[in-house]
Design an enzyme around this catalytic site. Structure first.
Site, PDB file in Angstrom:
ATOM      1  N   CYS A 121       0.799  -1.348   0.046  1.00  0.00           N
ATOM      2  CA  CYS A 121      -0.132   0.150   0.098  1.00  0.00           C
ATOM      3  C   CYS A 121       0.951   1.249   0.054  1.00  0.00           C
ATOM      4  CB  CYS A 121      -1.196   0.087   1.283  1.00  0.00           C
ATOM      5  SG  CYS A 121      -2.024  -1.465   1.124  1.00  0.00           S
ATOM      6  N   HIS A 263      -3.007   7.091   2.208  1.00  0.00           N
ATOM      7  CA  HIS A 263      -3.496   5.728   1.726  1.00  0.00           C
ATOM      8  C   HIS A 263      -4.638   5.463   2.542  1.00  0.00           C
ATOM      9  CE1 HIS A 263      -4.209   1.678   1.183  1.00  0.00           C
ATOM     10  NE2 HIS A 263      -3.695   1.398   2.247  1.00  0.00           N
ATOM     11  N   ASN A 293     -10.352  -0.105  -0.110  1.00  0.00           N
ATOM     12  CA  ASN A 293      -9.015   0.063  -0.083  1.00  0.00           C
ATOM     13  C   ASN A 293      -8.392  -0.555  -1.231  1.00  0.00           C
ATOM     14  OD1 ASN A 293      -6.095  -0.439   0.433  1.00  0.00           O
ATOM     15  ND2 ASN A 293      -6.209  -0.866   2.536  1.00  0.00           N
TER      16      ASN A 293
END
Length: 348
Positions: A121, A263, A293
């Site tokens: 990520c 993020h 996500n």
């Protein structure tokens, strides 16, 4: 502008010149996920802040997301020629070879430097930093940085920890050689990692360790696993710490930041990180409710949505921060440039 930023005005770096993002057409709402997991939609929403996610159709792959995101970023700045392509992903089309050369070829850039970067990520922030070094070297003039992940392909859809959280998507920026003092120029970049935390997010199977140890191909080992509480703790701690370090080096106070684009892990992590840095949570760009996500794609997806909503405008002071598996983390700051998105680019 703070003195130390003025001092860096003639430092070569990457300047963001174009932006694009893409999500698949298929929308999966919480009710579909809740029914599959035997939970309620409120249970998902309260724990994650997520309402829906976009998922690849069968036979789709990360390269498809990357190509479309890259194409949109290129269109947004007049389709320039590029000298390199970096694909940040933890879900490549194949374990070998890298996916980036195929993406470059499909975009019409055969012969350019192209490689994958896996920082999970944190991949997009890592790739931005790498591009800044490449452009600062003087060898390259223009590059394409893409973050794309098809996380749905490595999820156990019956896992209540991971199945509600992730979606698929791609985001990209065109970067050109420039200087830290101009709009879009990446100034301070700080990256970090801690391999002792590798087990908090991991896909156990598919690598050399599994095969050399003679471990069988148990399907359960092929799925992404995550220790939710540990991820929350370390994500907030690492993103806030590295962000504060970037702000200090740039001479920015937390109150100077117009937008924190972190993020998009989940809503609670985003608001807790903003508060830990000292930034008002209403200055944190949040689109995790609409896209979930998306791993390495989450920051450019959030940037596109922020522009389309009218929140992010030229001249804003922007802080980018991420935390991912590895564990990895990173942050950078910039003055947002005057960008025009491709005409067909819509908010997610």
């Amino acid at each position: 502008m703070p003195n130390n930023v003025e001092h860096e005005n003639f430092t070569r770096t990457a300047v963001i010149a174009g932006l694009g993002a893409y999500v698949p057409e298929r929308v999966v709402k919480n009710d579909e996920v809740a029914e599959r997991l035997g939970v309620t939609t409120d249970w998902i929403r309260d724990r994650t802040g997520i309402e829906q996610r976009f998922v690849l159709e069968p036979a789709g792959a990360t390269s498809d997301l990357a190509v479309e995101a890259g194409r949109r970023a290129l269109e947004s700045c007049g389709n320039p020629q590029i000298d390199f392509l970096i694909l940040a992903t933890c879900t490549p089309d194949h374990p070998f070879p890298a996916t980036a050369p195929a993406v470059a070829a499909r975009l019409g850039f055969k012969g350019v430097a192209a490689f994958d970067l896996n920082a999970a990520c944190s991949g997009f922030v890592y790739a931005l930093s790498v591009s800044a070094g490449m452009l600062a070297s003087g060898t390259y003039r223009t590059g394409l940085v893409i973050g794309a992940d098809a996380i749905s392909t490595v999820l156990d859809q019956s896992d209540t920890i991971t199945a509600p959280i992730f979606g698929d998507g791609g985001g990209a920026v065109v970067v050109r050689a420039g200087h830290t003092g101009e709009p879009g120029g990446l100034s301070t970049q700080i990256l970090g990692s801690d391999g002792d935390l590798l087990d908090i997010m991991k896909t156990p199977a598919g690598g050399s360790r599994q095969r050399s140890a003679g471990v069988g191909d148990d399907a359960a080992n092929s799925y992404f696993t995550m220790a939710g509480r540990a991820v929350y703790k370390h994500a907030v701690n690492r993103m806030s710490t590295v962000s504060s370090a970037v702000l200090e080096r740039m001479g920015w106070a937390p109150g100077d930041v117009d937008w924190l684009v972190a993020h998009q892990a989940n809503r609670r992590i985003l608001t807790a990180t903003a508060e830990a840095i000292g930034i008002s949570p209403d200055r944190a760009v949040i689109n995790v409710d609409r896209v979930a996500n998306t791993s390495a794609a989450s920051i450019p997806l959030a940037l596109v949505d922020a522009i389309r909503s009218g929140a992010l405008t030229a001249g804003n002071r922007v802080l980018l921060a991420a935390f991912g598996g590895g564990a990895t983390w990173g942050a950078t700051g910039l003055i947002w440039p005057d960008l025009t998105l491709a005409e067909h680019q819509t908010a997610t």
